[in-house]
Design a protein around this motif. Structure first.
Motif, PDB file in Angstrom:
ATOM      1  N   ARG A 146       0.834  -1.210   0.000  1.00  8.77           N
ATOM      2  CA  ARG A 146       0.000   0.000   0.000  1.00  8.77           C
ATOM      3  C   ARG A 146       0.861   1.250   0.000  1.00  8.77           C
ATOM      4  O   ARG A 146       0.588   2.221  -0.726  1.00  8.77           O
ATOM      5  CB  ARG A 146      -0.926  -0.015   1.217  1.00  8.77           C
ATOM      6  N   ASN A 147       1.912   1.250   0.799  1.00  6.25           N
ATOM      7  CA  ASN A 147       2.812   2.410   0.835  1.00  6.25           C
ATOM      8  C   ASN A 147       3.563   2.564  -0.482  1.00  6.25           C
ATOM      9  O   ASN A 147       3.770   3.682  -0.963  1.00  6.25           O
ATOM     10  CB  ASN A 147       3.801   2.271   1.996  1.00  6.25           C
ATOM     11  N   GLY A 148       3.945   1.437  -1.075  1.00  2.00           N
ATOM     12  CA  GLY A 148       4.650   1.496  -2.340  1.00  2.00           C
ATOM     13  C   GLY A 148       3.800   2.081  -3.451  1.00  2.00           C
ATOM     14  O   GLY A 148       4.298   2.814  -4.314  1.00  2.00           O
ATOM     15  N   ALA A 149       2.499   1.764  -3.432  1.00  5.60           N
ATOM     16  CA  ALA A 149       1.600   2.257  -4.469  1.00  5.60           C
ATOM     17  C   ALA A 149       1.383   3.765  -4.368  1.00  5.60           C
ATOM     18  O   ALA A 149       1.038   4.419  -5.360  1.00  5.60           O
ATOM     19  CB  ALA A 149       0.266   1.531  -4.392  1.00  5.60           C
ATOM     20  N   MET A 154       0.356   1.481  -9.380  1.00  2.38           N
ATOM     21  CA  MET A 154       0.399   0.298 -10.225  1.00  2.38           C
ATOM     22  C   MET A 154      -0.129   0.616 -11.617  1.00  2.38           C
ATOM     23  O   MET A 154      -0.902   1.569 -11.790  1.00  2.38           O
ATOM     24  CB  MET A 154      -0.430  -0.817  -9.586  1.00  2.38           C
ATOM     25  N   LYS A 155       0.284  -0.179 -12.578  1.00  4.84           N
ATOM     26  CA  LYS A 155      -0.120   0.054 -13.969  1.00  4.84           C
ATOM     27  C   LYS A 155      -1.481  -0.587 -14.219  1.00  4.84           C
ATOM     28  O   LYS A 155      -1.610  -1.617 -14.879  1.00  4.84           O
ATOM     29  CB  LYS A 155       0.949  -0.485 -14.922  1.00  4.84           C
ATOM     30  N   MET A 156      -2.478   0.046 -13.654  1.00  9.18           N
ATOM     31  CA  MET A 156      -3.861  -0.392 -13.796  1.00  9.18           C
ATOM     32  C   MET A 156      -4.762   0.786 -13.472  1.00  9.18           C
ATOM     33  O   MET A 156      -4.268   1.846 -13.035  1.00  9.18           O
ATOM     34  CB  MET A 156      -4.144  -1.569 -12.851  1.00  9.18           C
ATOM     35  N   SER A 157      -6.035   0.622 -13.675  1.00  5.90           N
ATOM     36  CA  SER A 157      -6.962   1.709 -13.366  1.00  5.90           C
ATOM     37  C   SER A 157      -6.950   1.988 -11.866  1.00  5.90           C
ATOM     38  O   SER A 157      -6.630   1.110 -11.051  1.00  5.90           O
ATOM     39  CB  SER A 157      -8.379   1.344 -13.801  1.00  5.90           C
ATOM     40  N   ALA A 158      -7.318   3.208 -11.506  1.00  3.21           N
ATOM     41  CA  ALA A 158      -7.375   3.578 -10.087  1.00  3.21           C
ATOM     42  C   ALA A 158      -8.359   2.690  -9.339  1.00  3.21           C
ATOM     43  O   ALA A 158      -8.131   2.332  -8.178  1.00  3.21           O
ATOM     44  CB  ALA A 158      -7.766   5.042  -9.950  1.00  3.21           C
TER      45      ALA A 158
END
Length: 243
Positions: A146-149, A154-158
């Motif tokens: 979660r912190n990394g995101a 991430m390469k995806m929709s919100a």
């Protein structure tokens, strides 16, 4: 039609395969998405006693008690470290193995060591500490992701990212530091590996898969390690010709 058993990644659970599993079931395939002990809806079972081998047993028991045969075993991320043990113990029930950017384990080494997170002596020391009843129970992988995101979305929709992060749970630390009983070389079935370039498994795990003679294909940079959620059609396109 094929019988498929999916092995999820760290901090996840069988829920992570929802879109892929729903699609394949709609196409007539028999699909199982078990959750490892201590993860997801089984997170209440997290403990210092949950070794890596427990997760192998989780899947062997699914194959045994569901009486599954001619299985296509599909392993993502952490699940890749579990697949060889499943084949070693229940290989008569497995037809082939598919890796989605998975960890390729080394016999006798911990998963944390196999992916370069720790040294042999550190993993062994932590494993011994946990076996004695001391030390942290979980890895904290859910909060790390979660912190990394927040820093690197991430390469995806919100919407998909929000769904994925909301469902993450911790995982047993012992699963990361206890020795892996069977490494990648234990798989004596056809193996196809889809690796994601420029992400967490590249290049070490991809190179290890190639060294074992597996069929390795790569994708990216438009998708990332979590492509089974962010771009499920890419996973399905790779998987369908193998069924």
């Amino acid at each position: 039609m094929a019988t498929l058993v999916f092995l999820h990644g760290g901090g996840m659970g069988g829920w992570v395969w929802d879109e892929i599993a729903t699609t394949l079931r709609g196409e007539g395939h028999k699909v199982f998405t078990p959750t490892f002990t201590g993860f997801g809806e089984r997170s209440h079972l997290i403990s210092r006693d949950v070794t890596h081998d427990v997760h192998v047993t989780d899947i062997v028991n699914v194959l045994t008690f569901e009486d599954l045969r001619d299985v296509v075993l599909v392993a993502f991320s952490y699940g890749g470290s579990v697949a060889p043990g499943v084949v070693a113990r229940a290989g008569d029930r497995v037809r082939r193995v598919v890796y989605f950017d998975g960890i390729v384990p080394l016999t006798g080494k911990a998963v944390g060591e196999a992916i370069g997170y720790m040294k042999t002596e550190d993993a062994a020391g932590l494993d011994a500490l946990l076996a004695s009843g001391e030390g942290p129970i979980g890895t904290g992988v859910d909060e790390m992701q979660r912190n990394g995101a927040k820093e690197k979305p991430m390469k995806m929709s919100a919407e998909k990212q929000e769904w994925l992060l909301a469902h993450l749970s911790d995982m047993p630390l012992r699963g990361m530091v206890s020795p892996v009983t069977h490494g990648g070389e234990a798989i004596d079935k056809p193996v196809d590996y889809l690796g994601i370039l420029g992400d967490v498994m590249d290049p070490a795990q991809h190179d290890r898969a190639r060294a074992l003679g597996w069929n390795v294909q790569t994708a990216g940079p438009d998708i990332d390690h979590a492509f089974i959620v962010g771009a499920p059609n890419r996973a399905l396109d790779f998987l369908r010709p193998l069924l």
